[in-house]
Design an enzyme around this catalytic site. Structure first.
Site, mmCIF file in Angstrom:
data_model
loop_
_atom_site.group_PDB
_atom_site.id
_atom_site.type_symbol
_atom_site.label_atom_id
_atom_site.label_comp_id
_atom_site.label_asym_id
_atom_site.label_seq_id
_atom_site.Cartn_x
_atom_site.Cartn_y
_atom_site.Cartn_z
ATOM 1 N N ASP A 185 39.801 39.284 37.002
ATOM 2 C CA ASP A 185 40.399 38.379 36.400
ATOM 3 C C ASP A 185 41.158 38.437 34.861
ATOM 4 O OD1 ASP A 185 38.629 37.584 38.503
ATOM 5 O OD2 ASP A 185 37.763 36.263 38.020
ATOM 6 N N LYS B 261 39.454 35.920 44.594
ATOM 7 C CA LYS B 261 38.143 34.974 45.475
ATOM 8 C C LYS B 261 37.863 33.815 44.933
ATOM 9 C CE LYS B 261 36.478 36.275 40.366
ATOM 10 N NZ LYS B 261 36.729 35.152 39.933
ATOM 11 N N CYS C 137 32.601 34.859 35.427
ATOM 12 C CA CYS C 137 32.893 36.265 36.174
ATOM 13 C C CYS C 137 33.069 37.460 35.850
ATOM 14 C CB CYS C 137 34.420 36.142 36.672
ATOM 15 S SG CYS C 137 35.159 34.081 37.096
HETATM 16 C C1 VGL Z 1 36.625 32.110 35.167
HETATM 17 C C2 VGL Z 1 35.953 29.580 34.645
HETATM 18 C C3 VGL Z 1 36.603 29.293 36.194
HETATM 19 C C4 VGL Z 1 36.703 33.620 34.875
HETATM 20 C C5 VGL Z 1 37.016 31.334 36.409
HETATM 21 O O1 VGL Z 1 37.318 34.552 35.849
HETATM 22 O O2 VGL Z 1 35.479 33.153 34.030
HETATM 23 N N1 VGL Z 1 36.212 30.999 34.401
HETATM 24 N N2 VGL Z 1 36.958 30.044 37.118
#
Ligand code: VGL
Ligand code: ZN
Length: 207
Positions: A9, A110, A155
């Site tokens: 991410d 995702k 994540c």
């Molecule tokens: C994430 C919170 C919500 C992350 C993704 O990438 O850690 N955290 N969505």
């Protein structure tokens, strides 16, 4: 032994000025670029995950009548309510502009199902469905993963714990991760948990 690098991410919304900016998140982009060059030199693949939500995703506080940072329940699972982030096809969901994307061999999306959150790159939070990642790694004969990215306490943590459960030899580049830290120390705790479950916590120079 063939490894893969898993970049979690590295998207604008988790970086400086993003809607869910992780403190010092931008600092990991340079680490990611260095790691990608090393993997590229070895002929090992690089995978990037993308948090990829529809605008009506129920993990967004605004869609659930709550405030960001509050905790509740979504379809039977504990849920932190988040600010709106990583909405499909927006700038916030794009990979960081400084990330050297030419080294990315595979993208894993995702979080598309509005009813359930999906921190791990392998499964949604209820393990109700899987992404293409495990199957792809199998088809590439990869049993060893090196992980970095955002956020350490969500994540990255859930991805590493699932990787270990699936039997991958897993290492985490500590300096390549930053966390949300809703509670002080969450990222440190997450790294300890990953380590206790069998992950090797390393620095870039240990690759
Ligand atoms: C994430 C919170 C919500 C992350 C993704 O990438 O850690 N955290 N969505
Ligand atoms: Zn998300």
């Amino acid at each position: 032994m063939k490894k893969a690098l898993l970049l979690v991410d590295l998207q604008n919304d988790f970086c400086l000025n993003g809607t869910l900016a992780v403190h010092d998140g931008d600092a990991v982009i340079d680490i990611a670029n260095q790691a990608m060059r090393i993997f590229h030199q070895h002929g090992w693949p690089v995978i990037a995950t993308l948090d990829w939500h529809p605008a009506n995703h129920k993990s967004f506080a605004i869609n659930s009548g709550t405030q960001p940072g509050e905790v509740g329940t979504l379809n039977g699972l504990t849920q932190v309510w988040w600010p709106t982030h990583c909405v499909q096809n927006t700038t916030g969901a794009s990979l960081h502009p400084q990330l050297e994307q030419q080294y990315i061999n595979k993208r894993i999306y995702k979080g598309q199902d509005p009813e359930i959150d999906s921190y791990s790159a392998f499964f949604d939070n209820g393990k109700r469905s899987a992404t293409a990642l495990h199957q792809w790694l199998n088809s590439e004969n990869i049993q060893h993963l090196t992980v970095l990215g955002l956020a350490t306490d969500y994540c990255v943590k859930f991805t590493v714990l699932d990787a270990l459960e699936l039997g991958y030899q897993t290492e985490v580049i500590a300096e390549g991760c930053r966390g949300v830290n809703l509670a002080a120390g969450d990222s440190e705790k997450a790294l300890h948990e990953m380590s206790a479950k069998g992950a090797r916590v390393i620095q870039l120079h240990d690759i």
